[in-house]
Structure formats: structure tokens, C-alpha cells
Design a protein around this motif. Structure first.
Motif, mmCIF file in Angstrom:
data_model
loop_
_atom_site.group_PDB
_atom_site.id
_atom_site.type_symbol
_atom_site.label_atom_id
_atom_site.label_comp_id
_atom_site.label_asym_id
_atom_site.label_seq_id
_atom_site.Cartn_x
_atom_site.Cartn_y
_atom_site.Cartn_z
ATOM 1 N N GLY A 1 -7.391 -12.945 25.814
ATOM 2 C CA GLY A 1 -8.490 -11.918 25.472
ATOM 3 C C GLY A 1 -7.997 -10.439 25.281
ATOM 4 N N LEU A 2 -6.689 -10.255 25.507
ATOM 5 C CA LEU A 2 -5.908 -9.137 25.122
ATOM 6 C C LEU A 2 -5.067 -9.399 24.052
ATOM 7 C CD1 LEU A 2 -5.393 -7.751 28.840
ATOM 8 C CD2 LEU A 2 -7.209 -7.120 27.299
ATOM 9 N N ILE A 3 -4.293 -10.382 24.117
ATOM 10 C CA ILE A 3 -3.376 -10.511 22.927
ATOM 11 C C ILE A 3 -3.937 -11.778 22.279
ATOM 12 C CG2 ILE A 3 -0.915 -10.991 22.206
ATOM 13 C CD1 ILE A 3 -0.055 -9.464 24.984
ATOM 14 N N ASP A 4 -4.027 -11.691 20.897
ATOM 15 C CA ASP A 4 -4.322 -12.485 19.781
ATOM 16 C C ASP A 4 -3.508 -13.729 19.481
ATOM 17 O OD1 ASP A 4 -7.230 -11.639 19.495
ATOM 18 O OD2 ASP A 4 -6.264 -9.725 19.021
ATOM 19 N N VAL A 5 -2.369 -13.224 19.604
ATOM 20 C CA VAL A 5 -1.315 -14.320 18.837
ATOM 21 C C VAL A 5 -0.198 -13.895 19.442
ATOM 22 C CG1 VAL A 5 -1.493 -13.204 16.585
ATOM 23 C CG2 VAL A 5 -0.494 -15.676 17.026
ATOM 24 N N ALA A 6 0.932 -14.717 19.560
ATOM 25 C CA ALA A 6 2.292 -14.391 20.045
ATOM 26 C C ALA A 6 3.246 -15.109 18.788
ATOM 27 C CB ALA A 6 2.690 -15.085 21.271
ATOM 28 N N ILE A 7 4.062 -14.155 18.357
ATOM 29 C CA ILE A 7 5.079 -14.624 17.137
ATOM 30 C C ILE A 7 6.563 -14.736 17.994
ATOM 31 C CG2 ILE A 7 5.751 -14.622 14.855
ATOM 32 C CD1 ILE A 7 3.230 -13.234 14.399
ATOM 33 N N PRO A 8 7.143 -15.956 18.151
ATOM 34 C CA PRO A 8 8.674 -16.005 18.727
ATOM 35 C C PRO A 8 9.371 -15.621 17.332
ATOM 36 C CG PRO A 8 7.485 -18.195 18.963
ATOM 37 C CD PRO A 8 6.395 -17.198 18.246
ATOM 38 N N ARG A 9 10.310 -14.805 17.415
ATOM 39 C CA ARG A 9 11.457 -14.696 16.295
ATOM 40 C C ARG A 9 12.794 -14.979 16.937
ATOM 41 N NH1 ARG A 9 10.707 -11.802 11.149
ATOM 42 N NH2 ARG A 9 12.844 -12.016 11.505
ATOM 43 N N GLY A 10 12.940 -16.435 17.329
ATOM 44 C CA GLY A 10 14.336 -16.596 17.683
ATOM 45 C C GLY A 10 14.375 -17.913 17.745
ATOM 46 N N GLY A 11 15.381 -18.429 18.674
ATOM 47 C CA GLY A 11 15.862 -20.021 18.496
ATOM 48 C C GLY A 11 14.712 -20.875 19.293
ATOM 49 N N GLU A 12 15.124 -22.190 19.009
ATOM 50 C CA GLU A 12 14.477 -23.140 19.691
ATOM 51 C C GLU A 12 14.088 -23.022 21.073
ATOM 52 O OE1 GLU A 12 16.109 -26.859 18.072
ATOM 53 O OE2 GLU A 12 14.393 -27.889 18.916
ATOM 54 N N ARG A 13 14.855 -22.546 21.786
ATOM 55 C CA ARG A 13 14.866 -22.664 23.202
ATOM 56 C C ARG A 13 13.494 -21.352 23.701
ATOM 57 N NH1 ARG A 13 20.065 -21.258 27.064
ATOM 58 N NH2 ARG A 13 18.678 -20.279 28.031
ATOM 59 N N LEU A 14 13.856 -20.358 22.914
ATOM 60 C CA LEU A 14 12.853 -19.141 23.326
ATOM 61 C C LEU A 14 11.370 -19.715 22.878
ATOM 62 C CD1 LEU A 14 11.968 -16.191 23.463
ATOM 63 C CD2 LEU A 14 12.237 -16.140 21.054
ATOM 64 N N ILE A 15 11.266 -20.565 21.765
ATOM 65 C CA ILE A 15 10.038 -21.094 21.125
ATOM 66 C C ILE A 15 9.547 -21.810 22.221
ATOM 67 C CG2 ILE A 15 8.776 -22.247 19.337
ATOM 68 C CD1 ILE A 15 11.074 -21.345 17.421
ATOM 69 N N LYS A 16 10.270 -22.881 22.617
ATOM 70 C CA LYS A 16 9.737 -23.791 23.559
ATOM 71 C C LYS A 16 9.122 -23.378 24.837
ATOM 72 C CE LYS A 16 11.678 -28.216 22.111
ATOM 73 N NZ LYS A 16 12.379 -29.189 21.956
ATOM 74 N N ALA A 17 9.985 -22.209 25.319
ATOM 75 C CA ALA A 17 9.466 -21.617 26.548
ATOM 76 C C ALA A 17 8.321 -20.947 26.443
ATOM 77 C CB ALA A 17 10.734 -20.359 27.182
ATOM 78 N N VAL B 1 5.214 -10.193 19.646
ATOM 79 C CA VAL B 1 6.269 -10.459 18.948
ATOM 80 C C VAL B 1 7.860 -10.469 19.867
ATOM 81 C CG1 VAL B 1 8.103 -10.202 17.133
ATOM 82 C CG2 VAL B 1 5.872 -9.686 16.774
ATOM 83 N N VAL B 2 8.107 -11.472 20.180
ATOM 84 C CA VAL B 2 9.325 -11.738 21.100
ATOM 85 C C VAL B 2 10.352 -12.165 20.205
ATOM 86 C CG1 VAL B 2 10.323 -12.940 22.932
ATOM 87 C CG2 VAL B 2 7.663 -12.402 22.962
ATOM 88 N N PHE B 3 11.554 -11.245 20.352
ATOM 89 C CA PHE B 3 12.665 -11.560 19.478
ATOM 90 C C PHE B 3 13.885 -11.471 19.926
ATOM 91 C CE2 PHE B 3 13.916 -7.024 18.398
ATOM 92 C CZ PHE B 3 12.905 -6.226 19.071
ATOM 93 N N GLU B 4 14.865 -11.708 19.238
ATOM 94 C CA GLU B 4 16.368 -12.017 20.187
ATOM 95 C C GLU B 4 17.409 -10.817 19.525
ATOM 96 O OE1 GLU B 4 16.926 -16.141 19.715
ATOM 97 O OE2 GLU B 4 16.122 -16.789 21.756
ATOM 98 N N SER B 5 18.423 -11.203 19.168
ATOM 99 C CA SER B 5 19.368 -10.092 19.158
ATOM 100 C C SER B 5 19.178 -9.045 17.974
ATOM 101 C CB SER B 5 20.816 -10.449 19.118
ATOM 102 O OG SER B 5 20.810 -11.800 18.352
#
Lengths: 404, 404
Positions: free
Chosen positions: A197-213, A122-126
Motif C-alpha cells: 500500500g505504500l511501495i508499489d514495486v521493488a526492483i533488485p539490482r544485484g545478484g541471484e542471492r539478493l533477488i531470491k531473498a 530499488v535495492v542495489f549492490e556495490s
């Protein structure tokens, strides 16, 4: 150690922990969650001190006031974060559920069962509470989690991670079930989403820029929550009072959220009667109307609203499918045929008839909690609850059956 | 026109066609499928002539014999391809199914319904029948499809596309429901998987290199079918005759497919008795054994087998989770506790107890047809049938309900 090696080692540890986490009983997982809640309360002072350091640095660095506000772990926010953990403990556990069973003519017996993914990033912002919210949901669903927060919240996140991990330790759950990436290097996010093979899924919890990157760099699946450009289409067969009440709710009840309305479409014959009512309402509620919009894809997240006039339900559907974000859209009409058409042809996660779009929400849908609202069509669409944090596997049993 | 513009325009046409395709009744879709089958039979000579041109060019270019073989649309293959289309027409339609309904305390009524994705891109390699197989499955599930085949099969694919589209035209289905990318430029694949907002999902039907290239370039979700490194673990509490029968079936019945066994693991106390039987069987069946493997991840797709000795079920599980491909793995034992552990802890799409891994197949699982076998965990895991070619949406109805 370079960032690539560091993330790789964290991912290996998460993967190693994931089998023991997946095998935890519901009772044990709930015990761990309650232990986390207790420990957070015990560590409240430490955590809030760390948070104050983050807030002070952010102010010193000249961060915009609304971003500083998001960072603050106030007393209220702290209490509701901890209550959230206890609430997740109270929810039913989807893991282990048998989705279906089949006895096949070949004499094999198949069970389709719900199981954890394994490792979620999970990648999140502030907002630091996201650390605790998402870790709880992942733990409840038997997943190991690696979290990476924003640099402004690093002290808060470190304090929260220490507290959560101490609680896991106390009840004998693998520490590596919850790991925080402490490095502030942006490359960490890239490494996470390339951990095939190590991480199955990533979930962004943030704005459009983060998601696109993240999508641009990703080799593993990313569950996306893009923007919410939600529409209210008022048909000429609508009850105008109902239309105004739903519009008011969808636009003004909480304008900053993704299920708030951003665009009103009115059928052309109704427009001469209905638009003056809309203008009066807008003046009263302080809503800025854009009646000749050049930007139909705008997500205002504020008291602003695009307004368009369309020939009828067909044009409304085309407009929404073209300019919308496939999140939540609504038709107001008393004509059942037009409503059915709209519900069928609008290509959005949630399509409404005579109901405010504000209901697109895990709790309102009866899912308990939610980790986000997917605007993707694969795996999860709309509110993502506990079930959406699981996958399935088939187990097949028989007595020495071979294929003919 | 450059390749980027060309793919973009194809994707726009597919997206435009997708709403009418999604709205087709089951009856109409089945009529279109039967029309395709009839038309293919009518065009058989044309198609087989085109195929002969491909085969001749491939031979002239010195393509390896087994690759030339894949390319050939023999009489048998043609008949079974057409029968496949009629079979898909006979299957139940998953589109429109209500997955669940909920009446919420807020007075809203929620339906979760199965709907088409919209637009699917399929990228395949040499076998031209894949064009027809995948187009049928996508049409049955109300999806528009864009196909891109291998350059060796271009004449065959053009002839098949012309035939399928003529059949669609005859029954009044939008031609752009099925489009073939005729350009042989590799950039076409990259453009397809970067068509965010126009193509909903990409499905590779080919080898590891193709899949990796697509994932590397993709901004849209890719449903992957990586390799099948399937294991048979023979426990010391196994019936050895059953173990040998299952091993024989899993390794030799059809060695070239992904659900064939590639590695045998034997519990150490059983090894002195069981391995001599395995060696005798291998000599009899012409199976080459690798008893000191340096490459546990090998997918032979041939009469070769890795053989390892393990301490017991725990080591078997670790070995499989480390070296396997999360496809299909089996335990042979009469010990129910060990079997349960294996079924729970092996992190694969299909986990077997006393059953051959050869059963991982859409038809054997009762799904009718399959478009592939997913080794991903998101959206679809294991055999992907018609249901896996759909997503869902929520429709919410009420009488002017607003959120409090």
C-alpha cells in the motif's frame, strides 16, 4: 527508532511525495534532472572523497579485488554517470500518453493513459552509480524512489543522495522524491518489500542471492532480473562463417554481461565439420569449452562455453526451455521454417535468428535507457525502459451515464 | 504421494503441455472451446448430480445459506456458464498479435509479439462455474491451467474437470492443458504459488483472506483483486439530480459487487442542500447511511453507505487515496478543471467523471470477457480481459548481425 518504524516512515513520506512528483510536467522533471547533473559536477570532489573512504575501508576489510573495482567511482565512471542523467532528461516522457480511447455504446468515453507507479524501491549492490542511474529513470517517469545500496558503498551513496536532494530542493521538487536508506541492517530490505500500500514495486539490482531473498520476503511485486543463460543453436542449414562470427560476438565481445552466450548447441550432422572450427576459434580466443557438461544451467560470465550436440531444432528448443533462463537465445539457419519454429517455441524474452544475443539491451532496442532486463513474464519482459516504469489508469467520462 | 510431490508433478505436466497449447491455432482453440460447451451440455445430468451431492453435504455441515447459494449450479447458471464458453470462442484471439515492429540502425529488425504466459494457476472458492469460466479464458489465450477450488465444491469441480478434459481429448488438445487439484489439503495452494519456473502466474478468485494467504506464501507473481471501496464525490458545482441518479445506480443497482459505491463524499457548501436529498433517497431505497463513520475503509457489499463532508476536490482526492482501494472512484461536477484534477490525481484503476462506477467491467470496457479486476498496478490494472492473460516476447531477425 527501530528499523521497521524507520522504513515505514520513509515509505509514508515517499507516498506523500509521490502525488506531487506524478503531477510534475515533463519540463519540470527535465529541469530537475539537469539540476541534478549540474549539482553532481559541483559536488564531484566531495563525492569522490566519500568514495575513496569506501574504497579504503573495503580494501582494509579484505574485499576481493573485483568487488573493490566495482565500488570505484573513477573519473570516467563519474563523467558517464552525469552524462547519463542529461541523457535521461533528453528522452521522451511516457507519462500522460494515451494508449487508447474508446467510445462505448453505453455513451461513456474511456481513455487508457500511462501514469507513474507511485513509489519504487530499488535495492542495489556495490556500484554507487546505480543510485544516480535509477533515481534519474524514476524521476523522469514521475515516481518517488527509495534506494538501499550495499554497505561497502554507504559513504558514496550518502554523498550522492545529498547532492541529488540538494538539486531537487533548488528546483522545488519534493525532497522525498529520492530517499536513501542509510541503515545497514539487512532487515531494511525485508521491511521495504513488505510495505503493502505504500511501495508499489521493488526492483533488485544485484545478484541471484539478493533477488531470491527479496522474493522470499516480498508481499509487494518484485521485478526480477535473474541470470542470462543464453544459447546459440547452429542448425545444419547454417552458414558456418556467420555462425562463427555470431558465436564470437555473443561469447567474447563482453563475456561478463547477461546477454553473452553461455551455451552452444550444434546439429549433429554439422558437428563433425563445425566443432573443429569452434575448437580452433576457442583456442585462438582463449575460450574454455565444456564439451561434456554436467551443468547446462551454468552462467559463466567469463570466457567459458558449454557445447552440446542435438538432433535438430526440436531438441534445441527443448534443451533451451529446460536449461536456459528465458533471457536471450539464437538460431543460426538459412531455413525459414525452422527459424519460425524456433522464434515461436523458445520461451525467452528475446529470441534471435541470425543475430547476436548481445543486442538484448534497452538502447539497442530503441528504448533510450534501461533500468534492467526482466526475466519475468509479468508487466515487463526483456529490457525495461522508461515505459516499463509506468502503469496505466482508465479515465471514464460521460454526461450522467448510469448502468442499465 | 505427498502434496508437494503431487503439485510438482502436476506443474511439470502443465509446463510440458504448455508449449503445444501455446502453438494451437485460433481455429483449433475455438474448436476445443465449442467441444467443451457441447460436452458440458451432454454431461449436464452428471454434473448437476455431483453438484447436488456438494449442496447436500454443505447443508448437512451447516454452511451458511448465502454460501450454500453460491455453490448451487442451477439450471440458469449452468446455461449461462455454457453460453460463456461459446462467447469466449467468438472473441478475437490476442495471441500472435504484433504490438510493434522496429527496424534499427544496427540492421536488426525487432518484433514485439503477444504470447501466452505458459502456465496459470487459478485458486477459487465456492462457485463451481469459475472452473469453466477461467479454463475457457486460459485456453483461448493458449495457456495451460491448474485449478484449485473450494472443498465444498469438490464433487462439482471433479465432474466439470472430467467433462472439460473429455472434450479436449476429443479434439486432440493435450489433456494437461486443464488440470484440477483434487486434494483438499491447504498446502496445495502454498505449493502452487511456490512453483518457480513451472507456473508463471497465480490468480486468486476469492476473498481477502485467500488473497493474503497466497501473497504471503508466493514466490511467483500473484495477480490480485482486492476489495472495491469505491467513492462518489459530489462537488458544489455538481448537477444534484445527476449526482443522485449516479449515486443510486452505483449503490443500489447491484450492491454485492466490487464496483458498487461504498462511500459518498459531499462538498461542504453543497451538503446542507444535498444531504437531505440523500437521506430521503436512502430511506426510500432502504440504504443505511453511516454519517459519522469510524471505518472509512469499509466494503459493505450491501445497502449501506459511508457519508463524509469535505472542503473540496483536494480533500476528496486525499480521502480517496488514503482510505480507498484504488479500484473505481467518481467525481460529479460541471467544473472541468476540478474534474481534470480528480481524474489525474486519484490513484485508482478507473476514475470517473459524471459516470457511475458500475462500468468498471471487462465487457463494459469492450474487452469481451474478464477473469477479474486487478487492484494491482503491475501488468494488469482494472478489468483483466484476454489480452491481460498474455505476455509478450521480442523476436529479432537479421543477416548475421553482430554488435559493434
Amino acid at each position: 527508532m527501530d528499523i521497521s518504524t524507520m522504513i515505514h516512515e520513509m515509505a509514508l513520506r515517499a507516498r506523500a511525495a509521490s502525488s506531487s512528483v506524478a503531477a510534475l510536467s515533463t519540463e519540470k522533471k527535465d529541469k530537475a534532472l539537469l539540476s541534478i547533473a549540474d549539482r553532481l559536477e559541483k559536488d564531484a570532489d566531495l563525492i569522490r572523497e566519500a568514495n575513496k573512504r569506501d574504497v579504503a575501508s573495503a580494501k582494509a576489510a579484505g574485499l576481493q579485488p573485483h568487488l573493490v573495482d566495482r565500488l570505484i567511482l573513477s573519473e570516467d565512471r563519474f563523467v558517464s554517470m552525469v552524462a547519463g542523467v542529461r541523457f535521461v532528461a533528453s528522452l521522451p516522457d511516457p507519462v500522460g500518453e494515451t494508449i487508447w480511447t474508446r467510445e462505448r455504446p453505453s455513451q461513456i468515453s474511456i481513455k487508457k493513459k500511462r501514469v507513474p507507479f507511485g513509489v519504487i524501491a530499488v535495492v542495489f549492490e556495490s556500484r554507487p552509480n546505480v543510485f544516480v542511474d535509477t533515481a534519474s529513470l524514476c524521476l523522469k517517469t514521475g515516481n518517488a524512489i527509495i534506494l538501499r545500496g550495499g554497505k561497502e558503498a554507504i559513504e558514496s551513496n550518502k554523498a550522492l543522495a545529498a547532492s541529488v536532494r540538494a538539486a531537487l530542493d533548488q528546483v522545488g521538487v519534493a525532497l522525498d522524491a529520492v530517499q536513501l536508506v542509510e541503515s545497514l541492517d539487512h532487515a531494511a530490505v525485508t521491511e521495504l518489500v513488505r510495505s503493502v500500500g505504500l511501495i508499489d514495486v521493488a526492483i533488485p539490482r544485484g545478484g541471484e542471492r539478493l533477488i531470491k531473498a527479496m522474493c522470499e520476503a516480498a508481499l509487494i511485486p518484485v521485478l526480477k532480473h535473474y541470470k542470462g543463460v543464453c544459447h546459440i543453436y547452429v542448425d545444419d542449414k547454417a552458414d558456418m562463417a556467420m555462425a562463427l562470427s555470431i558465436l564470437d560476438n555473443a561469447k567474447t565481445q563482453r563475456p561478463s554481461v547477461c546477454n553473452a552466450a553461455e551455451c552452444l548447441l550444434v546439429q549433429k550432422d554439422l558437428a563433425p565439420m563445425f566443432l573443429p572450427m569452434v575448437r580452433a576459434w576457442a583456442a585462438d580466443k582463449g575460450v574454455k569449452l565444456h564439451e561434456e557438461s554436467q551443468n547446462w544451467e551454468a552462467e559463466f560470465l567469463d570466457l567459458e562455453l558449454n557445447v552440446g550436440v542435438v538432433n535438430g531444432v526440436d531438441e534445441a528448443i527443448s534443451h533451451i526451455n529446460l536449461y536456459g533462463s528465458h533471457h536471450s537465445d539464437c538460431i543460426i539457419t538459412n531455413d525459414d521454417e525452422r527459424a519460425s519454429k524456433f522464434l515461436r517455441d523458445v520461451d525467452s524474452a528475446a529470441v534471435y535468428h541470425n543475430v547476436s544475443t548481445r543486442f538484448t539491451d534497452g538502447a539497442e532496442f530503441g528504448m533510450g535507457a534501461e533500468i534492467g532486463i526482466s526475466t519475468d513474464k509479468l508487466h515487463a519482459r526483456g529490457p525495461m525502459g522508461l515505459e516499463e516504469l509506468t502503469t496505466y489508469k482508465y479515465t471514464i467520462t460521460g454526461d450522467g451515464v448510469i448502468r442499465g
